[in-house]
Enzyme design. Structure first.
Site: not given
Length: 402
Positions: A273, A153, A397, A190, A402
């Site tokens: 990230e 992702t 994030n 996780t 968007s």
């Protein structure tokens, strides 16, 4: 850019495992977003799942199926989590399993579904089911790398590893892939991860080994303190090598699996990230491993510690404060020492008289940072691995949907 992490040079096929990927158009354009993994008949399967009370529909279905029948297929989609979707989401997960079972010629409860992506959006069932015939037709052993890419992702690169080890003079192979870069805070495993071996391992041994390994690997990483609704880790043992792992061989198998899981867990942190630094928080001289882990986790979760390290600011007071607020009993600060790399910051609960700001600056400028905390009250040790918080973490994030 991931911290000292690169695309795997190769991932070894596992006898008894076939994989396929496809672009089903679930959310992403111009990339594969579905994976099918087939396990040979007779394979043992073990798994751990998220403990988030709002667990995703595929987690609920997968748990139930795992307890009901020998598993033959794992069906994974990226771009849609099918979480927070209520009864419609549960029906969607079940319907896709039924559709795959019909195409593949197995029972519905022999399929485990997995999803990752945006929460609160209904799964586009028609897109998933229409992709299944082509997925089944294109299954092949040598598709691990494509699978690692298709489950991504916000990851910046695929994560995978292969390891071979000798048991009784014969070689077994373990290959694993994982995805995850945000909403990472373990409470079982996780993220999503799929690991397979050609060793022959009885199901109870397999589950026992996986659960033990997870505690020291995937349960020791955090990026942002958010435990996902969709976390799942699956381990498949096909037995196709003919090499049996019994009680006498379990220690060797355990060590090899731990190495694979540790690499994958740390790869997720390295690709966190917006991450620019990989941080190892080690707590030693604790009364128990659980106590050591609690303190390490508190420091690793601190936004103030993580932002200071992003800025290469040796503001060690933030580390000290995090240690002090750790939820453990009767902490005697006069026994505590804190190190940043090899530099002693705090000794006996007080600032080290030999410490200089230049020493701290040199340590925090590194892209791999070690924080070591000695509690002076026992001999237990634990590590938690995390990353810094950068401007890009907020940007990624803020713009995720968007």
């Amino acid at each position: 850019m991931a911290v000292h992490l690169s695309v795997p040079e190769f991932l070894l096929p596992i006898k008894g495992i076939r994989l396929a990927t496809i672009n089903a158009g679930i959310r992403y354009k111009n990339r594969d977003d579905m994976v099918l993994i087939e396990a040979a008949e007779g394979s043992s399967v073990a798994a751990v799942f998220t403990r988030n009370a709002f667990c995703a529909a595929p987690v609920t279905v997968a748990r139930a199926h795992l307890a009901q029948a020998p598993i033959r297929y794992l069906m994974i989609n990226a771009g849609n989590a099918n979480a927070g979707t209520g009864s419609e989401g549960l029906a969607a997960a079940t319907t896709t399993c039924e559709a795959l079972a019909q195409v593949a010629g197995v029972n519905t409860n022999q399929v485990l579904p997995f999803s990752t992506g945006v929460i609160g959006v209904q799964l586009p069932v028609a897109k998933v089911t229409s992709a299944l015939p082509e997925l089944v037709a294109s299954l092949t052993e040598d598709n691990w790398m494509k699978a690692a890419r298709a489950i991504m992702t916000t990851d910046t690169l695929p994560k995978g590893i292969s390891k071979q080890v000798s048991i009784g003079g014969q070689t077994i192979t373990i290959t694993g892939i994982a995805k995850g870069a945000g909403m990472i805070h373990p409470n079982m495993a996780t993220m999503l991860s799929y690991i397979a071996t050609d060793a022959q391992v009885e199901a109870s041994f397999l589950q026992q080994t996986l659960s033990s390994v997870v505690d020291d690997t995937f349960n020791c990483i955090t990026i942002d303190g958010d435990t996902s609704t969709n976390d799942a880790l699956v381990l498949i043992a096909t037995g196709a090598s003919g090499v049996a792992v019994g009680e006498n061989e379990l220690a060797t198998f355990h060590a090899a699996l731990k190495e694979v899981c540790l690499f994958l867990a740390q790869a997720i942190v390295r690709d966190g990230e917006g991450a620019t630094k990989f941080i190892d928080v080690q707590v030693e001289q604790a009364r128990s491993r659980e106590e050591a882990h609690t303190v390490a986790n508190t420091v690793a979760l601190s936004p103030l510690v993580k932002t200071a390290l992003f800025a290469s600011d040796p503001n060690w007071g933030r580390i000290l404060a995090a240690v002090g607020r750790s939820p453990i009993d009767s902490l005697d600060v006069s026994r505590i020492s804190i190190y940043l790399g090899d530099t002693l910051l705090v000794k006996g609960g007080q600032p080290s008289p030999d410490y200089t700001e230049a020493q701290g600056q040199a340590e925090t400028k590194k892209d791999e940072i070690k924080i070591r905390i000695s509690l002076g009250r026992g001999d237990a040790v634990a590590n938690v691995w995390t990353c810094d918080f950068s401007f890009d973490y907020v940007k990624i994030n803020a713009e995720y949907r968007s």
